[in-house]
Design a protein around this motif. Structure first.
Motif, mmCIF file in Angstrom:
data_model
loop_
_atom_site.group_PDB
_atom_site.id
_atom_site.type_symbol
_atom_site.label_atom_id
_atom_site.label_comp_id
_atom_site.label_asym_id
_atom_site.label_seq_id
_atom_site.Cartn_x
_atom_site.Cartn_y
_atom_site.Cartn_z
ATOM 1 N N ARG A 81 54.433 24.357 35.967
ATOM 2 C CA ARG A 81 53.102 24.688 35.470
ATOM 3 C C ARG A 81 52.623 25.941 36.187
ATOM 4 O O ARG A 81 52.993 26.171 37.341
ATOM 5 N N LEU A 82 51.802 26.716 35.495
ATOM 6 C CA LEU A 82 51.382 28.014 36.010
ATOM 7 C C LEU A 82 49.879 28.171 35.840
ATOM 8 O O LEU A 82 49.343 27.950 34.748
ATOM 9 N N VAL A 83 49.203 28.552 36.944
ATOM 10 C CA VAL A 83 47.767 28.851 36.927
ATOM 11 C C VAL A 83 47.592 30.310 37.339
ATOM 12 O O VAL A 83 48.052 30.708 38.419
ATOM 13 N N LEU A 84 46.919 31.094 36.502
ATOM 14 C CA LEU A 84 46.701 32.519 36.752
ATOM 15 C C LEU A 84 45.245 32.739 37.144
ATOM 16 O O LEU A 84 44.324 32.345 36.418
ATOM 17 N N VAL A 85 45.039 33.388 38.294
ATOM 18 C CA VAL A 85 43.696 33.633 38.821
ATOM 19 C C VAL A 85 43.628 35.072 39.334
ATOM 20 O O VAL A 85 44.598 35.818 39.297
ATOM 21 N N PRO A 96 41.952 29.488 34.121
ATOM 22 C CA PRO A 96 40.649 28.813 34.247
ATOM 23 C C PRO A 96 39.509 29.809 34.436
ATOM 24 O O PRO A 96 39.692 30.937 34.904
ATOM 25 N N GLY A 97 38.323 29.351 34.080
ATOM 26 C CA GLY A 97 37.102 30.076 34.384
ATOM 27 C C GLY A 97 36.446 29.503 35.632
ATOM 28 O O GLY A 97 36.892 28.495 36.192
ATOM 29 N N ILE A 98 35.366 30.129 36.071
ATOM 30 C CA ILE A 98 34.670 29.666 37.272
ATOM 31 C C ILE A 98 34.068 28.283 37.020
ATOM 32 O O ILE A 98 33.364 28.060 36.036
ATOM 33 N N GLY A 99 34.349 27.353 37.926
ATOM 34 C CA GLY A 99 33.808 26.001 37.814
ATOM 35 C C GLY A 99 34.581 25.084 36.902
ATOM 36 O O GLY A 99 34.271 23.885 36.835
ATOM 37 N N GLU A 100 35.572 25.569 36.195
ATOM 38 C CA GLU A 100 36.355 24.731 35.285
ATOM 39 C C GLU A 100 37.354 23.886 36.070
ATOM 40 O O GLU A 100 38.075 24.388 36.928
ATOM 41 N N ILE A 101 37.394 22.598 35.772
ATOM 42 C CA ILE A 101 38.295 21.659 36.445
ATOM 43 C C ILE A 101 39.527 21.454 35.575
ATOM 44 O O ILE A 101 39.422 21.045 34.417
ATOM 45 N N LEU A 102 40.697 21.753 36.140
ATOM 46 C CA LEU A 102 41.952 21.610 35.423
ATOM 47 C C LEU A 102 42.727 20.418 35.952
ATOM 48 O O LEU A 102 42.867 20.252 37.167
#
Length: 801
Positions: free
Chosen positions: A625-629, A657-663
């Motif tokens: 899985r990949l999260v891009l920030v 994700p955006g700010i405050g978004e829970i993944l």
């Protein structure tokens, strides 16, 4: 049981703000970085304040404000006193970075969110680690193990692996895959082949940034050459050069590069001076010399040179105030009338505060000067504004797939940059008189309180000592009875305090002291005496002699030791900087539009992997899985679209994700913990697979009465003795098998259907089991000696369990 993974972005998602994220592993909350830029006014701090007390651990990646700028504030004001971890180098240089930020803020305004003492207290809470040192978290989350790996980019910069059973999270942000002058490459890359290290491949979750996803940079050597040429062109014109830098991170690489290049031209040395202007500049240089082991091998090899002093920066003069810089520039040894020009590396990199802002306002209107930007600067900062104007003027027509053009310093026609200038000015006139009156009143009140407290202590000491001399106490002591300490009447002290205030105010000339009701036997004495307000102090003694106040001597000892402390230790002490000679000041603010008439150049010296390198590394890491920030919305979307391309062999579970978004990024993998008995462990045949030992286990679960973890024991009923087909574990790519067969002298080629044909007689196909969805290798051919030879080579390629 299944491990739960949740990710929340507090700051630095779909934008280029400072980075701060929360990773939840089951019940543990881990804060990944705690950054904030110098304004400390964003909504990010409100979100951080809400979760600060819930955090169980903090991981800090780099020693700059973008990664740890809010940590002293969260520790001292928000109650985030949980354990924190950083590498030893990041811990030391990060402290200096925050000290420089605090001093810069206090030099221009009344900054009260935190001070240098709070910085020292916060960094004392950090546990320093070495690279590749596994560290279990403290307390009930000891099953989670963190490990720091080299990230490049900054000294002590870290890529973190967070392991919990079968779950492995790789947090890799702001890394550099290339070697630099003073730093080596990140640990993601190994050897000279440019491949990703196997120990960091296939993580359950990869968290990385898209900061440079849209940038394609020229080689490091070309960029370094252009950077020095930009400085040299302004030097030849006889102008000053401003290079905005950070306090402790990228400034080391930039200063080292310029220091090596500076002595090659004698005329340059005679006409210009090279300065590092920073409030903590001398400490930064001293700390860098003590952290040689964290630098590149070329720097460390200088230790064996008898005449060489690693990272001495002998051509860089460190100054820590504008007055000192002006004095150095005026003291031209060859001209008493003409001021000397200078190349100044000034903090901070954003030019929103600090010495870089003062020099920018002073030199921007000079056509002979130049501003060379090695970094883009924080968002909404003057440096970023100037960079955007430069980019539009020089790179506006650049195709997306082309690398950035390296251009000489250029004029920006009509360019203006708005700067908010805050500074402290001495008080004058009525404001000064009012401040003096208030200060005098404050000192009198403090002196009165101190005098009252001292008198109360003196009276208590005197009364205790006089009671020790009474005959009644002597008799009880002879009888073996220890007299109890009398209780102090608080009302009596209140009356004393009131009388003392009346005495100081001129309302009374005598102090009436009432006896505080000492009980002696059955008689109660309660009398008043008219007396002069003086009490003789009687020294307190015990059976060994006079009682000393140990704290007083401990303070003297600490002060004495500080004079002889080594330079590296002194750097941890607070050194308040008073630029106004103790005079009362006030903060004034004005918005100034600075017309940029000097030449401007930008050369990327940030030390980050560009978009092409990041894309290639992602393919090799093979995350599940990949999260891009930490990138603009455009750069984040571009990197996500690249990974979603069906032709790109990378996971398609991609999150932006955006700010405050829970993944919810849980893998759904069920992991259980069991204990193996010695008898069962001896029966297991282990095989080595990518640095780990793997084996097939079959047994019977048993539960102990006082142990929560079940025990796996030998199946005495003989159920485990039934035959099972062997399982082959390893890389099933036919291209890898082809290379192995070629190395053994067997001709192997692919036909049109992707089948590997060996010596034109044996075929090897890769299939997928429809039920288990597991890759399988089929070897087709007549059972000849050649067939069994090829089969044994294929078997040896895999681990058999």
């Amino acid at each position: 049981m299944s491990n739960t993974l949740q990710f929340t972005a507090i700051s630095g998602a779909n934008n280029e703000d400072a980075v701060c994220y929360i990773l939840e592993i089951d019940e543990a909350k881990i804060l990944l970085d705690c950054g904030s830029y110098e304004d400390y006014s964003s909504e990010t701090l409100d979100q951080l304040k809400r979760v600060a007390r819930q955090v169980d651990a903090v991981l800090l990646s780099h020693p700059d404000a973008a990664h740890l700028g809010a940590y002293p504030l969260a520790f001292s004001r928000y109650g985030m006193t949980c354990p924190a971890y950083a590498t030893q180098a990041a811990h030391m240089m990060g402290r200096l970075c925050m000290q420089d930020v605090v001093r810069s803020l206090k030099a221009r305004e009344e900054f009260g969110l935190f001070d240098e003492r709070d910085v020292d207290a916060a960094f004392e809470n950090i546990t320093p680690l070495q690279y590749s040192q596994p560290k279990p978290l403290a307390g009930k989350h000891s099953g989670i193990v963190i490990t720091a790996h080299a990230a490049g980019h900054t000294i002590g910069g870290a890529i973190w692996t967070i392991s919990n059973g079968a779950e492995v999270v790789l947090y890799a942000i702001d890394f550099n895959q290339m070697n630099e002058k003073h730093l080596g490459r990140c640990s993601l890359m190994e050897g000279s082949t440019g491949t990703v290290a196997q120990r960091l491949m296939r993580p359950t979750l990869l968290i990385t940034d898209s900061y440079n996803a849209l940038y394609k940079l020229p080689t490091r050597a070309k960029r370094a050459e252009c950077f020095l040429d930009s400085i040299n062109s302004a030097v030849k014109r006889g102008g000053n050069v401003l290079v905005p830098v950070d306090s402790t991170a990228r400034v080391l690489e930039i200063a080292y590069v310029i220091n090596e290049w500076w002595p090659k031209d004698r005329r340059r040395r005679d006409s210009h001076a090279l300065f590092l202007l920073s409030r903590c500049g001398r400490k930064t240089k001293s700390f860098a010399q003590s952290l040689i082991g964290w630098m590149a091998d070329s720097i460390e090899s200088q230790l064996s040179d008898k005449d060489g002093k690693p990272f001495e920066l002998r051509h860089v003069t460190v100054v820590q105030s504008m007055d000192e810089l002006d004095r150095k520039m005026r003291s031209d040894p060859k001209s008493r009338t003409k001021a000397r020009k200078a190349v100044v590396l000034a903090t901070l990199e954003g030019m929103s505060l600090g010495y870089s802002q003062e020099l920018f306002v002073r030199w921007a209107n000079d056509r002979g000067s130049a501003i060379v930007l090695p970094q883009r600067g924080p968002p909404k900062s003057p440096t970023r504004d100037l960079f955007n104007k430069w980019w539009e003027h020089t790179q506006g027509d650049l195709p997306r797939s082309s690398p950035m053009r390296l251009v000489a310093p250029t004029l920006l026609p009509g360019a203006e940059v708005q700067v908010t200038v805050k500074r402290r000015v001495p008080l004058e006139g009525s404001e000064l008189e009012e401040w003096i009156a208030l200060d005098k009143r404050r000192k009198e009140q403090e002196a009165a309180r101190d005098a009252i407290l001292q008198r109360n202590r003196t009276m208590l000491d005197s009364d205790d000592m006089s009671s020790n001399g009474d005959s009644d106490d002597e008799e009880t002591r002879d009888m073996g009875i220890v007299p109890t300490v009398r209780e102090v009447d608080a009302d009596a002290f209140s009356e004393i305090d009131l009388e003392m205030e009346r005495l100081r105010g001129g309302q009374s000339y005598d102090l009436y002291v009432k006896d505080r009701g000492r009980v002696r036997g059955l008689d109660m004495q309660n009398q008043s005496y008219c007396m002069f307000p003086f009490q003789e102090k009687i020294r307190r003694v015990d059976e060994y002699g006079e009682i000393y106040d140990l704290e007083k001597y401990m303070q003297v000892e600490e002060a004495g030791d500080a004079d002889f402390a080594p330079e590296a230790d002194k750097a941890y002490e607070s050194e308040p900087e008073d630029e106004n000679d103790g005079r009362p000041t006030k903060s004034v603010m004005e918005k100034v539009r600075v017309e940029v008439r000097c030449k401007v150049s930008f050369v990327d010296m940030e030390g980050r992997a560009d978009g092409t390198s990041v894309s290639n590394i992602l393919v090799q890491i093979i995350p599940k899985r990949l999260v891009l920030v930490h990138g603009t919305s455009a750069s984040t979307l571009a990197l996500a679209d690249y990974c979603r391309d069906p032709q790109v062999p990378v996971t398609k579970d991609i999150y932006t994700p955006g700010i405050g978004e829970i993944l919810n990024v849980s893998s759904g993998l069920n992991a259980y913990k069991v204990k193996l008995t010695d008898a069962l462990f001896k029966q297991i045949q282990l095989a080595s697979v990518q640095g780990s030992m793997l084996g097939y286990v079959s047994g019977r679960i048993k539960y102990a009465q006082n142990d929560e973890i079940p025990v796996l024991d030998v199946d005495s009923a003989g159920m485990a003795k039934s035959w099972l087909p062997p399982t082959f574990i390893g890389d099933s790519k036919l291209s890898v098998l082809r290379g192995i067969l070629d190395s053994r002298g067997i001709s192997a080629r692919f036909d049109s259907e992707g089948t590997l044909v060996c010596n034109n007689t044996i075929a090897i196909r890769r299939t997928v089991n429809k039920q288990s969805k597991v890759d399988a290798i089929r070897i087709l051919g007549n059972p000849t000696p050649e067939y069994y030879l090829i089969r044994s080579i294929v078997y040896d390629h895999f681990a058999t369990v």
